[in-house]
Design a protein around this motif. Sequence first.
Motif, short mmCIF file in Angstrom:
data_model
loop_
_atom_site.label_atom_id
_atom_site.label_comp_id
_atom_site.label_asym_id
_atom_site.label_seq_id
_atom_site.Cartn_x
_atom_site.Cartn_y
_atom_site.Cartn_z
N THR A 1 0.84 -1.20 0.00
CA THR A 1 0.00 0.00 0.00
C THR A 1 0.87 1.25 0.00
O THR A 1 0.57 2.23 -0.69
CB THR A 1 -0.93 0.00 1.22
N LEU A 2 1.95 1.21 0.78
CA LEU A 2 2.85 2.36 0.84
C LEU A 2 3.48 2.63 -0.52
O LEU A 2 3.72 3.79 -0.87
CB LEU A 2 3.93 2.13 1.89
N ASP B 1 1.09 4.74 -2.24
CA ASP B 1 1.04 6.05 -1.60
C ASP B 1 2.23 6.91 -2.00
O ASP B 1 2.09 8.11 -2.29
CB ASP B 1 1.02 5.90 -0.08
N GLU C 1 2.13 8.16 -5.68
CA GLU C 1 1.29 9.34 -5.80
C GLU C 1 1.95 10.55 -5.15
O GLU C 1 1.83 11.68 -5.64
CB GLU C 1 -0.08 9.07 -5.18
N ALA D 1 4.17 11.15 3.78
CA ALA D 1 3.34 10.12 3.16
C ALA D 1 3.36 8.83 3.98
O ALA D 1 2.33 8.17 4.15
CB ALA D 1 3.81 9.85 1.73
N HIS E 1 0.29 7.35 6.39
CA HIS E 1 -0.10 5.95 6.16
C HIS E 1 -0.18 5.21 7.50
O HIS E 1 -1.16 4.52 7.78
CB HIS E 1 0.94 5.31 5.23
#
Length: 320
Positions: A19-20, A23, A26, A298, A302
């Motif tokens: 998921t990171l 993240d 982006e 970021a 998270h």
Amino acid sequence: MRTLLLNRSAVARNLQSLTLLDDLREAFRTDALARTVAPQRVRAQLHPEGTAMVLFPGSLPGIPAYTVKVHAKFPAQSPAIQGVVHLHDLVTGGLLAVMDSGHLTAVRTGVVGALAADVLAREDATRVAVVGAGRQGVLQLKQLRLVRTLTQARVYDTDPARANAFAARMYQELSLPVSVEDSVEEAVADADIVVTATWSRQPFLHPGMVRPGTHITALGADEPGKAEVSAELLRQALFVCDHRALCVASGAAGAVGLDETAVHAELGEILAGLKPGRTSPEQVTVFTPVGLPFQDLATAWHVFQAASGDDALPTLDFNE
């Protein structure tokens, strides 16, 4: 307000690399398109064995918070990097969380390395060379598996015992065969991806040592006085960093006497479509990050989002 407190194990529980990766992809793109504030890295050498560093402010459009990271870098200690990330509310300045920075920084650096490899390495890259068998070497190899199918790895370290321990651990944890080499030259000779994560103060990667088409992620030159990749190799390669000015002031370019004109692009510019990345299978690409506050934000956001629902985590009101 109450501030969430996250130690190393709490950060680890709430940090999901896959998921990171999205993240941070982006975050790099957003930073390139709408950089809101110049990143600052303030470093003070305390004595020959220790450095104090502050990275701030971590800021990104779309995230209602900012970060200030306070680091201690003591290479002889384990872990070598210790400290905290402060996560503040962007509107009020309220302290939302204080979290361990060592694990957070190590994992986000590993994921940034994987992101750069995903953008710059050939799609068919399967063989990895790791120079520096420390914690970051481990994390880089683990995170690379998020973006490429690896078939073999080679490792070199100035400490043969550490290299052997690295090889055994990676085979056990990843089922990936890792051979220990006697020199940098032997380790990188047939690699598709080269990762360097050392404390070196002299370049050790030079033209002719890597094959055409190799991608290099060089992590060691993240403060003045450290160098891994020679000026000649950086000039010949497609040279990408995370921030031009800091790459010169305290990173790989300045370490070997190069200025901003040597840098082809920032990674975010490639992700945002502002600059091209790899243009041929034979091109050698190099990514040399210094580590930026927006990357900390970021990652901390998270972690904070994942941890906010955990009532078992301690909190503290610093205003009491």
